[in-house]
Design a protein around this motif. Structure first.
Motif, PDB file in Angstrom:
ATOM      1  N   LEU A 121       0.819  -1.218   0.000  1.00  0.00           N
ATOM      2  CA  LEU A 121       0.000   0.000   0.000  1.00  0.00           C
ATOM      3  C   LEU A 121       0.849   1.263   0.000  1.00  0.00           C
ATOM      4  N   ARG A 169      -5.016   8.795   0.081  1.00  0.00           N
ATOM      5  CA  ARG A 169      -5.792   8.170   1.155  1.00  0.00           C
ATOM      6  C   ARG A 169      -5.204   8.498   2.520  1.00  0.00           C
ATOM      7  N   SER A 189      -7.564   5.144   6.787  1.00  0.00           N
ATOM      8  CA  SER A 189      -8.300   4.352   5.811  1.00  0.00           C
ATOM      9  C   SER A 189      -7.501   3.103   5.431  1.00  0.00           C
ATOM     10  N   MET A 190      -6.211   3.281   5.216  1.00  0.00           N
ATOM     11  CA  MET A 190      -5.345   2.151   4.884  1.00  0.00           C
ATOM     12  C   MET A 190      -5.216   1.196   6.076  1.00  0.00           C
ATOM     13  N   ARG A 191      -5.177   1.765   7.250  1.00  0.00           N
ATOM     14  CA  ARG A 191      -5.068   0.969   8.470  1.00  0.00           C
ATOM     15  C   ARG A 191      -6.290   0.065   8.617  1.00  0.00           C
ATOM     16  N   LYS A 192      -7.460   0.608   8.347  1.00  0.00           N
ATOM     17  CA  LYS A 192      -8.690  -0.195   8.421  1.00  0.00           C
ATOM     18  C   LYS A 192      -8.678  -1.293   7.370  1.00  0.00           C
ATOM     19  N   GLN A 193      -8.177  -0.979   6.186  1.00  0.00           N
ATOM     20  CA  GLN A 193      -8.088  -1.969   5.111  1.00  0.00           C
ATOM     21  C   GLN A 193      -7.243  -3.169   5.529  1.00  0.00           C
ATOM     22  N   LEU A 194      -6.176  -2.887   6.289  1.00  0.00           N
ATOM     23  CA  LEU A 194      -5.300  -3.955   6.773  1.00  0.00           C
ATOM     24  C   LEU A 194      -5.826  -4.645   8.022  1.00  0.00           C
TER      25      LEU A 194
END
Length: 138
Positions: free
Chosen positions: A63, A127, A131-136
């Motif tokens: 990411l 982003r 948002s990226m943290r939630k995706q992971l």
């Protein structure tokens, strides 16, 4: 050469203070003391033996890439703060200080407590880190 760990004794009131100023499940008492006493900066480690930064899972997932930029814009002040992601997942701000976590890095730039996860934006993707943290699933 690694520095030896030191043991200090603190009373319950001081420990409660450290707990109130920590990010649960993230900060150690040393992290809190470093942030409060030294602005969160980590010492330069030419030997490369520092721990991995909080953004390492983002790099491993593809990411974020080492060298990517992060930014936070203060609209009312018309100020933009930038940082770079290091190869070991740390956040390096323009003055050369590196931080394991986003919030202390952004605090060093804006001068007050701020949620770096929610406020830093990954420049290349547009982003927010959160948002990226939630995706992971972190």
């Amino acid at each position: 050469m690694t520095q030896p760990n030191r043991t200090i004794l603190i009373d319950d009131e001081v420990f409660a203070f450290l707990q109130r100023h920590s990010e649960p499940l993230v900060d150690s008492p040393n992290d809190v003391l470093r942030r409060l006493l030294l602005g969160g900066a980590q010492p330069a480690d030419p030997a490369g033996s520092r721990s991995t930064g909080a953004l390492m899972p983002f790099i491993e997932a593809g990411l974020i890439a080492p060298g990517d930029a992060l930014h936070h814009t203060q609209v009312r002040l018309k100020a933009t703060h930038t940082a770079r992601v290091t190869a070991d997942g740390w956040i390096e701000i323009p003055d050369g200080r590196a931080f394991r976590l986003p919030s202390p890095a952004l605090k060093a730039q804006v001068g007050y407590d701020v949620n770096g996860w929610g406020q830093y934006v990954h420049t290349e993707s547009g982003r927010p880190l959160q948002s990226m943290r939630k995706q992971l699933g972190l």
